[in-house]
Design a protein around this motif. Sequence first.
Motif, PDB file in Angstrom:
ATOM      1  N   ARG A  25       0.860  -1.189   0.000  1.00  0.00           N
ATOM      2  CA  ARG A  25       0.000   0.000   0.000  1.00  0.00           C
ATOM      3  C   ARG A  25       0.894   1.236   0.000  1.00  0.00           C
ATOM      4  NH1 ARG A  25      -5.416   0.546  -0.434  1.00  0.00           N
ATOM      5  NH2 ARG A  25      -5.315   2.195   1.087  1.00  0.00           N
ATOM      6  N   PRO A  26       1.298   1.736  -1.182  1.00  0.00           N
ATOM      7  CA  PRO A  26       2.190   2.896  -1.231  1.00  0.00           C
ATOM      8  C   PRO A  26       1.564   4.126  -0.569  1.00  0.00           C
ATOM      9  CG  PRO A  26       1.779   2.013  -3.434  1.00  0.00           C
ATOM     10  CD  PRO A  26       0.922   1.257  -2.492  1.00  0.00           C
ATOM     11  N   ASP A  43      -2.604   1.940  -4.342  1.00  0.00           N
ATOM     12  CA  ASP A  43      -2.947   0.527  -4.411  1.00  0.00           C
ATOM     13  C   ASP A  43      -1.990  -0.143  -5.388  1.00  0.00           C
ATOM     14  OD1 ASP A  43      -4.290  -1.879  -4.047  1.00  0.00           O
ATOM     15  OD2 ASP A  43      -5.784  -1.429  -5.580  1.00  0.00           O
ATOM     16  N   GLY A  44      -1.010  -0.874  -4.868  1.00  0.00           N
ATOM     17  CA  GLY A  44      -0.056  -1.572  -5.719  1.00  0.00           C
ATOM     18  C   GLY A  44       0.810  -0.606  -6.506  1.00  0.00           C
ATOM     19  N   THR A  67       4.293   7.517  -9.384  1.00  0.00           N
ATOM     20  CA  THR A  67       4.144   6.151  -9.877  1.00  0.00           C
ATOM     21  C   THR A  67       5.105   5.290  -9.062  1.00  0.00           C
ATOM     22  OG1 THR A  67       3.663   7.024 -12.070  1.00  0.00           O
ATOM     23  CG2 THR A  67       4.190   4.685 -11.936  1.00  0.00           C
ATOM     24  N   PRO A  68       4.585   4.497  -8.105  1.00  0.00           N
ATOM     25  CA  PRO A  68       5.459   3.762  -7.202  1.00  0.00           C
ATOM     26  C   PRO A  68       6.185   2.580  -7.842  1.00  0.00           C
ATOM     27  CG  PRO A  68       3.159   3.434  -6.612  1.00  0.00           C
ATOM     28  CD  PRO A  68       3.184   4.407  -7.736  1.00  0.00           C
ATOM     29  N   GLY A  69       5.753   2.116  -8.959  1.00  0.00           N
ATOM     30  CA  GLY A  69       6.406   0.968  -9.592  1.00  0.00           C
ATOM     31  C   GLY A  69       5.718   0.653 -10.898  1.00  0.00           C
ATOM     32  N   PRO A  70       6.083  -0.397 -11.551  1.00  0.00           N
ATOM     33  CA  PRO A  70       7.174  -1.318 -11.200  1.00  0.00           C
ATOM     34  C   PRO A  70       8.531  -0.649 -11.406  1.00  0.00           C
ATOM     35  CG  PRO A  70       6.275  -1.903 -13.331  1.00  0.00           C
ATOM     36  CD  PRO A  70       5.419  -0.776 -12.797  1.00  0.00           C
ATOM     37  N   GLY A  71       9.505  -1.152 -10.712  1.00  0.00           N
ATOM     38  CA  GLY A  71      10.844  -0.589 -10.787  1.00  0.00           C
ATOM     39  C   GLY A  71      10.987   0.605  -9.864  1.00  0.00           C
TER      40      GLY A  71
END
Length: 93
Positions: A25-26, A43-44, A67-71
């Motif tokens: 949960r970022p 959320d993800g 943008t928490p991910g991917p990467g």
Amino acid sequence: MSRRHHFHIDHRGHSVSATVQTGHRPVVEVLVDGKETGYARGDGDRPVTVPVELPTDPPTTVTVRATPGPGVPRCLLLTDPDGEPLVMAPRPY
């Protein structure tokens, strides 16, 4: 496992900083001129948007999109709907 990433940009004479805590949960925290003005949970790996106001006269509404991910996480400052997003530079601390 969560990790904290820091981003910064100066815009219209004001300092805008964002901390992105990654994980299941970022969490995104936004500071304007050193004061916390925005907070949101994600959320993800989906992008998280946080609207904040710059203390101009009159106040200017901007949005931080993380943008928490991917990467590796990324952060943009959105100043108006038709303008180009500004990339917030990562900070190594």
